[in-house]
Structures are given as structure tokens and as C-alpha cells.
Design an enzyme around this catalytic site. Sequence first.
Site, PDB file in Angstrom:
ATOM      1  CB  THR A 216      -0.934  -0.007   1.224  1.00  0.00           C
ATOM      2  OG1 THR A 216      -1.757  -1.169   1.190  1.00  0.00           O
ATOM      3  CG2 THR A 216      -1.805   1.235   1.243  1.00  0.00           C
ATOM      4  CD  GLU A 433      12.842 -24.635  25.105  1.00  0.00           C
ATOM      5  OE1 GLU A 433      13.565 -24.367  24.112  1.00  0.00           O
ATOM      6  OE2 GLU A 433      11.607 -24.791  25.030  1.00  0.00           O
TER       7      GLU A 433
END
Length: 642
Positions: A216, A433
Site C-alpha cells: 500500500t 530446551e
Amino acid sequence: MAIENPSAPTRRPPTSPPGQGDRGWLLYVVLALVAAFLLGRPGPSGTQMAYSDLKAKIAAGDAAEVQLSRDKLTVIPKKAQKAGERWVAYRVEDPDLVKLIEKQGVKYSGASDGDWFTNLLMVWLLPIGVVLFFWMIMFRRMRPGAGIMSIGRSRAKLVAEEGTGITFEDVAGVDEAVDELREVVEFLRSPERFRRVGGRIPKGVLLVGPPGTGKTLLARAVAGEAKVPFFSLTGSDFVEMFVGVGAARVRDLFERAQSKAPCIVFIDELDAIGKARSGAGAFASHDEREQTLNQLLSEMDGFDARKGLIIMGATNRPEILDPALLRPGRFDRQVLVDRPDVRGREAILRVHARDVRLGPEVDLRAIAAITPGFAGAELANIINEAALLTARRGKDHVTMSEMNEAVERVVAGLEKKNRVMNPREKGIVAHHEAGHALLAEVLPTTDRVHKVSMIPRGLGALGFTMQIPLEDRYLMTRPELLDKITVLLGGRTAEQLVFGEISTGAQDDLVRATDLARRMVSQFGMSELLGPQSFAIPEGLAEGARMLRGLGLQPERGHGDRTQEIIDREVAGVLRRAEERARSILEGNREHLVRLAARLREKEVLEGTELREILAGAHAPEPAVEPGTEPQEERWEQPLPH
């Protein structure tokens, strides 16, 4: 990526307050009612008298005629002093009044208390006014400032010839797209140069790219460079609840645009009206949207491109557009507005940081390096989040700490430091993790670990491992994909290796690993058993397939059940071999895994340098056979027949 300079002035023509047209005709209606009330009210009805005096005059024979109503008694005298003279009194409860009038032989009749204006107001004007009022409220809620008679008008917002206030200097990260659009600017500035040699500028330019890349803003920059009027609207502005409104708005838009030519008409989210038509009698067709699309195609064929009217569209789903929109003579030029590379990301960050006070230690190049794949909107959000964090902490300028935390917020979400986990859950998350981080460090083709955290973030993430690529990558080889799947399965494997069981924390890892494995087998031709074939649904049919699945129906496949069974078995084989490889590496580096998990539980967050100190000496054994390349007769008892 296209970005906007916040300091650039934006000129807009003066606009009237919303709804001014509606208040105009409503004011005329109110004035007409007031005039009718003042002019239509009858004058005084007669000489006011006491009831007893008027009754005495009737008894004395002075009355020629009597009019009776519920509240008033009106007498026409026999010897009137002037024409139209009346004697009037308010009635009281008197059952003998009629007997007295009959005894005197006076003519009498009944009368109404109300006048014509009151009846007109209560019976006609008030109900009609209420209906009109509610209709006006409904139309104003449909679109602020829209009147009943303007429902077929285009909703395009017009920026006048002074320009949008945005130029190519306010655009960064999409240099190739800017170069392609300079031709459009030159045509709008000096069209005679192209006409002299018989050149014809495209009628339509379609900007294609992922969300947030600045399509845009790039269109506004074209209008700002050319200094021509700019009509801006979205595809959803055409479609309304009333049949035929979309086509009427398309006609009105082109009439307005041709009167302002040369100009640019920009239609954002073009796929809202430009979706491929389903054909006569097809399932789930939308007649109103298709009528709007047909009118748009007709108008694009009808206008003269020599006038300088250029239609620009933007979409992030070009595969679902109707082929008639993309043929020569309509949107015949497509400009890709892709995600920026590392240099483009740095340029975008610098533009968005113009009005932000950065500390001398802030390295935007380093931030650009740890944000691969980020669009311009996400980079702008990083700068804004860093500024907000700085203000919240009472600092005078943004430091590298706020910039890094802003990146983590955009990637993984907000921290949830107040969430309490029991010691066992903390141990599971820490080892999960640690498994990801260890595999990411020792496998040969994976990206380096930037940070490991076991602080809950976002919508349910209990921790994250952030990896940083050394450079932007546009292709991935088969070994790289297999290493990536192995890292994704490392957290689940570490849980099972240390605790002897698995948890629900690997849900997202399994989804991503399964998707990668399925794409390797069915789209990338990386299966030795199936060979160089693609079994993916073509892009043009993917939308219909998703719709059928949403309705509980199974879309037609381009392959049989036997082939689908082999695809599923191949995907399962890729995942199982990756899991076995992850388990083998973690078992060989169990001491490093436990040490890393313990340090992570203690500090909750580990940077990459500290993590590599803990993992010094960790290694991945070379497999005897590359994963996934075993002979097919050893993998399946029934190979795919040739």
C-alpha cells in the site's frame, strides 16, 4: 519493504464533517413542519365566557345554534354583533344541559376537540418521521457519512494533486519493485514521450507480496512521485448487502477517476472481489461478488489508457485471482514486493528509527542479522516496542538491551514471569530446551543458537531456543532439512531420555516437523521410494480443497490410495529416523545435556556465548548411512511398482 517517513507531511483536501448531507435534507423537513404548524393552526374559536353565563343566554332564548364537544360548549348567537361571532365556554358535568337546549327549541350538534393539523401530525407525519429516522440511523451505521441516495457511490478516498506526501525516498528494502514502478511514474509525468514511439503503458499493475511488506505504501509513493490524484479503497468496499451495489460502485469509481485523469486508482486486497469465478451452477458461488468482478473487467477494457488512468492492485494471494484479471490489457504487469534481505532490513530499521533516540551502542546491522524473514511491519514493530520499553524503564535513550528484548517479544510474545511451575515441570522444560540447543549446536548445517530461555512467553510457550542464521538463505538441501527436523524433535527426545516419558510440551515441534517431512516427500521429491514426483494440490485448486475440508468433505486427489499410503509411511519413516538420530546424539552427549539443563534452571536465560562454553567438547557422530537413503527394499516390504 516499503516504509513511511513519519516526518513527511501528508496533504489532504479539506473534507466536510461526516453526515453533513444527511443533516441538510433533515433540516428542510423540520422547517417545513414548523411552517405548517404556524400557518395551519386555527385562530381563536370565539368569545370566552363563564359556563353559567352561557347557559343563562341559552335559557333566555339568545342562542341560534349550539355545538357540543367533550370539553367545550359553543353557541352561535341569534343577533351577532359581527360575522362569525361565537360564545365559548368550557363544559362542566351538567346532565340538564341537553334538556334545556331541547326545551328552547335550539338546533344543536356535536363537534371534535382536535384540529386538522393535530390529526395530520399524529396519524401521518409522526409515524413516517419515525420510520425515516431509523432508516437514516441504519445507513449511517453501515458507513459513517453515507446517505440513503449515495449507497451506489464509490467509497474511494481521494488525495488531490498535491500528492500523498510520500515518495520513493521514504521506501526501503524493495529496490527492485521501485525500479519497476519508476516507468509508471515517468508515464504519468510525460506520457507524450512514450506515445511518440508507439509505446503503451500497462493499464493495470498488480503488487504481489506477503502481508506487511509495504504494498500500500509503495502505491502511495508512486502517486506522490508523479503528483497525480490518488484514489484508494479496498476490495471489500465494493461488496454490500444489497444486490447490484458492487457493480454500481465500480462504475462510479471509473467515472470519477476518468474525470480526474491522469490519476492512480489503488485497490487493496484485490482478492476480495477478484477471486476466481466458480462457473455456472458451481458449488458455493457468490453472484454479487461475481457481478462486481464482471463490471470491473468491463470497465478496465472500456477506458482509454492514453488518458493516464492507471489501476494498481495489491494482494498476498495471487494464486486465487481470476485468470481474466491477469491477462494482457488488464493487470498485465505483476511487481513482486518480497520480504527484505539483511541490507533491506537494516535500511528499514534506520528509516523507522529516525525519530527514536538510539544509544551509541545500538547496532541496527546486528538487529537486521537476527531477524531473517521479517517483513517491514514487523521491523517497525521492533523499533516501537524498544521505544516503549525504554520509556517504561525511565531511560533517556534506547539501548541494545531494549532492542534485543523487542525482537524476542515479536518472535515469541510477552514474558510471563509470574507464572509458577513446580520443580518437576521446570526440570522437564529445562531439559526440553537443552535438547533443542545441544542438537542445534552440534549438527553440521543448523543455525547457531543465539539465546535459550525457559521463561514462559506468548500463548502457552514454556520456553524457546532462538537461532540466528549466518546469512540469508533462499534454498535448503535435503541434509539441511533433515537436520532441522532432528533439532525440532530434540526437545521431546531429551524429555524421554532423562525422565523416561514424554509431555505435551512438544506439540508445536511435532506440527512443524511433520509439515517439513510431508513437504519433503510430497512436494520436494526427496523420497527415494517415490522419486521425483510432486503430489501437492495445485495452487489454483488449493482454495477449493480447503473449503471442502472445512465442510467435512474430502477433495479429489491426483493420486490413488496406494500412493497416499506410501506417502504416509515415508513421512513416518523420515520422522522416526530423525528421532533415532536425535536420541543417539543426546545419549552420546548426556553429560553436556544435564549440565546445560542445570545451568538453565539456575539462570532461566542463557546467551549463545555461555551456552557454547558449557557445550565445549560436545559432538555429533557421523552416521554410517545418510538418514533417509537406506535401500528401499530394507525400508518397505512392498516397494512402489514401476
